[in-house]
Design a protein around this motif. Structure first.
Motif, PDB file in Angstrom:
ATOM      1  N   SER A   9      14.272 -15.412  -0.915  1.00  7.38           N
ATOM      2  CA  SER A   9      13.912 -13.988  -0.780  1.00  7.38           C
ATOM      3  C   SER A   9      15.021 -13.182  -0.135  1.00  7.38           C
ATOM      4  O   SER A   9      15.102 -11.969  -0.319  1.00  7.38           O
ATOM      5  CB  SER A   9      12.630 -13.855   0.063  1.00  7.38           C
ATOM      6  N   ASN A  10      15.859 -13.845   0.614  1.00  8.01           N
ATOM      7  CA  ASN A  10      16.907 -13.183   1.371  1.00  8.01           C
ATOM      8  C   ASN A  10      18.178 -13.018   0.520  1.00  8.01           C
ATOM      9  O   ASN A  10      18.306 -13.621  -0.536  1.00  8.01           O
ATOM     10  CB  ASN A  10      17.195 -14.023   2.630  1.00  8.01           C
ATOM     11  N   PHE A  11      19.092 -12.176   0.967  1.00  4.60           N
ATOM     12  CA  PHE A  11      20.410 -12.031   0.339  1.00  4.60           C
ATOM     13  C   PHE A  11      21.378 -11.674   1.459  1.00  4.60           C
ATOM     14  O   PHE A  11      21.387 -10.545   1.944  1.00  4.60           O
ATOM     15  CB  PHE A  11      20.377 -10.920  -0.711  1.00  4.60           C
ATOM     16  N   SER A  68       0.808  -1.222   0.000  1.00  2.00           N
ATOM     17  CA  SER A  68       0.000   0.000   0.000  1.00  2.00           C
ATOM     18  C   SER A  68       0.841   1.271   0.000  1.00  2.00           C
ATOM     19  O   SER A  68       0.293   2.374   0.055  1.00  2.00           O
ATOM     20  CB  SER A  68      -0.933   0.005   1.226  1.00  2.00           C
ATOM     21  N   GLY A  69       2.168   1.117  -0.042  1.00  2.00           N
ATOM     22  CA  GLY A  69       3.031   2.294  -0.077  1.00  2.00           C
ATOM     23  C   GLY A  69       3.237   2.778  -1.508  1.00  2.00           C
ATOM     24  O   GLY A  69       2.520   2.391  -2.432  1.00  2.00           O
ATOM     25  N   ASP A  70       4.258   3.617  -1.693  1.00  2.00           N
ATOM     26  CA  ASP A  70       4.537   4.180  -3.019  1.00  2.00           C
ATOM     27  C   ASP A  70       5.554   3.371  -3.804  1.00  2.00           C
ATOM     28  O   ASP A  70       5.823   3.680  -4.964  1.00  2.00           O
ATOM     29  CB  ASP A  70       5.030   5.626  -2.863  1.00  2.00           C
ATOM     30  N   GLY A  71       6.127   2.341  -3.181  1.00  3.54           N
ATOM     31  CA  GLY A  71       7.083   1.516  -3.901  1.00  3.54           C
ATOM     32  C   GLY A  71       7.865   0.619  -2.959  1.00  3.54           C
ATOM     33  O   GLY A  71       7.891   0.827  -1.747  1.00  3.54           O
ATOM     34  N   ILE A  72       8.514  -0.384  -3.555  1.00  3.40           N
ATOM     35  CA  ILE A  72       9.285  -1.368  -2.797  1.00  3.40           C
ATOM     36  C   ILE A  72      10.727  -1.374  -3.283  1.00  3.40           C
ATOM     37  O   ILE A  72      10.984  -1.434  -4.491  1.00  3.40           O
ATOM     38  CB  ILE A  72       8.704  -2.788  -2.993  1.00  3.40           C
ATOM     39  N   LEU A  73      11.664  -1.313  -2.333  1.00  2.00           N
ATOM     40  CA  LEU A  73      13.073  -1.560  -2.627  1.00  2.00           C
ATOM     41  C   LEU A  73      13.340  -2.985  -2.158  1.00  2.00           C
ATOM     42  O   LEU A  73      13.440  -3.240  -0.954  1.00  2.00           O
ATOM     43  CB  LEU A  73      13.971  -0.570  -1.892  1.00  2.00           C
ATOM     44  N   THR A  90       8.446  -1.390  -8.065  1.00  2.00           N
ATOM     45  CA  THR A  90       9.487  -2.116  -7.329  1.00  2.00           C
ATOM     46  C   THR A  90      10.840  -1.957  -8.013  1.00  2.00           C
ATOM     47  O   THR A  90      10.921  -1.882  -9.238  1.00  2.00           O
ATOM     48  CB  THR A  90       9.134  -3.618  -7.249  1.00  2.00           C
ATOM     49  N   ILE A  91      11.881  -1.922  -7.196  1.00  2.00           N
ATOM     50  CA  ILE A  91      13.251  -1.864  -7.722  1.00  2.00           C
ATOM     51  C   ILE A  91      14.129  -2.799  -6.896  1.00  2.00           C
ATOM     52  O   ILE A  91      13.885  -3.003  -5.698  1.00  2.00           O
ATOM     53  CB  ILE A  91      13.802  -0.417  -7.676  1.00  2.00           C
ATOM     54  N   LEU A  92      15.136  -3.388  -7.540  1.00  2.00           N
ATOM     55  CA  LEU A  92      16.079  -4.264  -6.842  1.00  2.00           C
ATOM     56  C   LEU A  92      17.138  -3.427  -6.126  1.00  2.00           C
ATOM     57  O   LEU A  92      17.722  -2.518  -6.707  1.00  2.00           O
ATOM     58  CB  LEU A  92      16.754  -5.196  -7.857  1.00  2.00           C
ATOM     59  N   GLU A 136      13.408 -12.446  -5.992  1.00  2.00           N
ATOM     60  CA  GLU A 136      12.213 -13.128  -5.504  1.00  2.00           C
ATOM     61  C   GLU A 136      11.214 -12.126  -4.930  1.00  2.00           C
ATOM     62  O   GLU A 136      10.007 -12.184  -5.206  1.00  2.00           O
ATOM     63  CB  GLU A 136      12.589 -14.161  -4.436  1.00  2.00           C
ATOM     64  N   ILE A 137      11.704 -11.175  -4.149  1.00  2.52           N
ATOM     65  CA  ILE A 137      10.836 -10.143  -3.570  1.00  2.52           C
ATOM     66  C   ILE A 137      10.347  -9.189  -4.649  1.00  2.52           C
ATOM     67  O   ILE A 137       9.172  -8.803  -4.678  1.00  2.52           O
ATOM     68  CB  ILE A 137      11.580  -9.398  -2.442  1.00  2.52           C
ATOM     69  N   VAL A 138      11.239  -8.802  -5.552  1.00  5.12           N
ATOM     70  CA  VAL A 138      10.851  -7.908  -6.656  1.00  5.12           C
ATOM     71  C   VAL A 138       9.731  -8.530  -7.478  1.00  5.12           C
ATOM     72  O   VAL A 138       8.734  -7.878  -7.795  1.00  5.12           O
ATOM     73  CB  VAL A 138      12.079  -7.586  -7.548  1.00  5.12           C
ATOM     74  N   LYS A 139       9.861  -9.809  -7.823  1.00  9.30           N
ATOM     75  CA  LYS A 139       8.838 -10.497  -8.631  1.00  9.30           C
ATOM     76  C   LYS A 139       7.498 -10.541  -7.904  1.00  9.30           C
ATOM     77  O   LYS A 139       6.447 -10.335  -8.511  1.00  9.30           O
ATOM     78  CB  LYS A 139       9.298 -11.921  -8.964  1.00  9.30           C
ATOM     79  N   PHE A 140       7.531 -10.811  -6.595  1.00 11.77           N
ATOM     80  CA  PHE A 140       6.291 -10.907  -5.821  1.00 11.77           C
ATOM     81  C   PHE A 140       5.503  -9.605  -5.890  1.00 11.77           C
ATOM     82  O   PHE A 140       4.297  -9.605  -6.175  1.00 11.77           O
ATOM     83  CB  PHE A 140       6.594 -11.246  -4.357  1.00 11.77           C
ATOM     84  N   PHE A 141       6.177  -8.477  -5.646  1.00 15.77           N
ATOM     85  CA  PHE A 141       5.456  -7.200  -5.606  1.00 15.77           C
ATOM     86  C   PHE A 141       5.102  -6.692  -7.001  1.00 15.77           C
ATOM     87  O   PHE A 141       4.084  -6.020  -7.173  1.00 15.77           O
ATOM     88  CB  PHE A 141       6.261  -6.166  -4.814  1.00 15.77           C
ATOM     89  N   LYS A 142       5.914  -7.023  -7.998  1.00 16.95           N
ATOM     90  CA  LYS A 142       5.553  -6.633  -9.368  1.00 16.95           C
ATOM     91  C   LYS A 142       4.279  -7.341  -9.816  1.00 16.95           C
ATOM     92  O   LYS A 142       3.446  -6.760 -10.522  1.00 16.95           O
ATOM     93  CB  LYS A 142       6.708  -6.928 -10.326  1.00 16.95           C
ATOM     94  N   ARG A 143       4.131  -8.608  -9.389  1.00 19.47           N
ATOM     95  CA  ARG A 143       2.901  -9.337  -9.721  1.00 19.47           C
ATOM     96  C   ARG A 143       1.679  -8.694  -9.073  1.00 19.47           C
ATOM     97  O   ARG A 143       0.567  -8.816  -9.588  1.00 19.47           O
ATOM     98  CB  ARG A 143       3.012 -10.808  -9.264  1.00 19.47           C
TER      99      ARG A 143
END
Length: 399
Positions: free
Chosen positions: A307-309, A167-172, A189-191, A177-184
């Motif tokens: 999802s982690n790095f 619900s925010g303005d974007g995801i870093l 989203t950005i990596l 794995e996390i980028v793909k989830f939120f883009k869907r």
């Protein structure tokens, strides 16, 4: 050219307030991430403020960055304070900074996996129409919790992850794995992987003549496949055992012994190969890095690990320490097998033993070449290098 000039002018009018319930500068991986991601924003030209806990009163940081401290509380009140009240204190500090900097376009970036920390800040941003982004580094799975899918902690995390973050303005996102989830989910989203500061002074010449030092830093009892790691050590030939030492930093010897007992592992059999260190100061940890040859950690291929790095990988690459790790997630994908490290297929005891045997017999010249390649790979994750090559993408995302 005019677009770039316009973008630079707009950056000069922007201020980022990076709020995290992590301890800087060295409060585990989270504190290190806050330290270097904030430096990235400063490098890109943003006026930057960091709001977080602090465990080093001598910490100065970068002169261009404003550091505001959420007071640490200790004793039995700490849990209640950290999980329920620290978010409100962060709002107080953020509002004070925003009031002083009214001429700037403000963006909040929140780094937390605690819904009680995030929710008041999120409501504050929505109430005052302030842009809010989330730095997302985890996607925990139910197996992490004793009650599984019925765990209140798990349910609260999923509420945060699926609905509040979205619900925010974007995801870093820290990983693909996390980028793909939120883009869907249709979220901008950005990596943004782990970043560090690389210095050639950290790249020391190391010989293997006196044996090979493996290292693991942190707690291996959650994400790591510690059972497989120990069985790989136990499966080594007598000759290889004489040449290998496994240094565990931040690991309790008694907890490790209890783990072995629970998993029917003979601790006495492997104990000559293992050195235990308490939580070390940064200076002492870096001394241990200076004599370490390989980072060793193996993981299962599950949602949380994809999802982690791990910050520890980037940190140790900065010391020219090649990893021996599983082919899991982004961090498994960046390693070139037998070039800058070793990749072990998931749950593959035979190959884990095989490559530990190989490094126990490795020649100095082979190791030095791999060490250089590991440092070269890691240098891509220096915050300045990363900022230089990803500047336009990051600026477009935040503006």
């Amino acid at each position: 050219q005019s677009d770039k000039k316009f973008m630079m002018q707009s950056i000069q009018k922007c201020k980022i307030i990076y709020i995290a319930d992590r301890i800087i500068p060295n409060g585990n991986a989270g504190g290190v991430r806050v330290n270097y991601i904030s430096r990235l924003f400063d490098y890109l030209g943003y006026k930057t403020t960091v709001i977080s806990f602090n465990n080093d009163k001598k910490f100065v940081g970068l002169k261009n960055i404003e550091y505001l401290e959420i007071p640490m509380k200790f004793g039995y009140l700490f849990f209640f304070y950290k999980y329920f009240l620290a978010g409100f204190f962060s709002i107080f500090l953020a509002h004070k900074s925003i009031t002083i900097n009214k001429k700037f376009d403000i963006s909040l970036i929140i780094y937390s996996t605690n819904i009680f920390f995030v929710l008041p800040i999120f409501c504050y941003a929505k109430l005052f129409n302030i842009k809010i982004y989330f730095d997302v580094v985890e996607n925990f799975h139910s197996g992490r919790y004793k009650l599984g899918i019925f765990s209140p902690k798990f349910l609260l995390f999923k509420l945060l992850f699926k609905y509040i973050y979205s619900s925010g303005d974007g995801i870093l996102g820290i990983s693909q794995e996390i980028v793909k989830f939120f883009k869907r989910r249709g979220v901008k989203t950005i990596l943004l992987p782990p970043l560090f500061e690389f210095d050639k002074e950290h790249l020391k010449e190391k010989k293997l003549n006196l044996g090979v030092n493996l290292i693991y830093s942190g707690s291996p009892f959650g994400k790591e496949d510690l059972n497989l790691m120990i069985r790989a050590l136990a499966g080594l030939s007598l000759d290889s055992r004489k040449h290998l030492v496994f240094n565990l930093s931040g690991v309790s010897k008694q907890v490790f012994i209890d783990f072995c007992d629970k998993n029917d592992i003979d601790f006495a059999d492997i104990s000559p190969m293992i050195n235990f260190y308490d939580w070390l100061s940064v200076e002492d940890l870096y001394k241990l890095y200076d004599k370490s040859h390989f980072l060793f950690f193996l993981r299962k291929d599950n949602l949380a690990n994809r999802s982690n790095f791990p910050m520890k990988l980037i940190e140790m690459l900065s010391f020219g320490i090649p990893p021996i790790l599983s082919n899991v997630g982004d961090y498994g994908n960046i390693i070139k097998h037998q070039i800058n490290g070793f990749i072990i297929p998931e749950n593959d005891l035979r190959n884990a033993i095989k490559y530990l045997e190989i490094i126990s017999k490795m020649k100095n010249q082979e190791y030095t070449l791999m060490q250089m390649k590991a440092f070269e790979l890691g240098n891509k994750y220096d915050y300045r290098t990363y900022g230089k090559f990803n500047k336009q993408e990051i600026l477009s995302f935040l503006n």
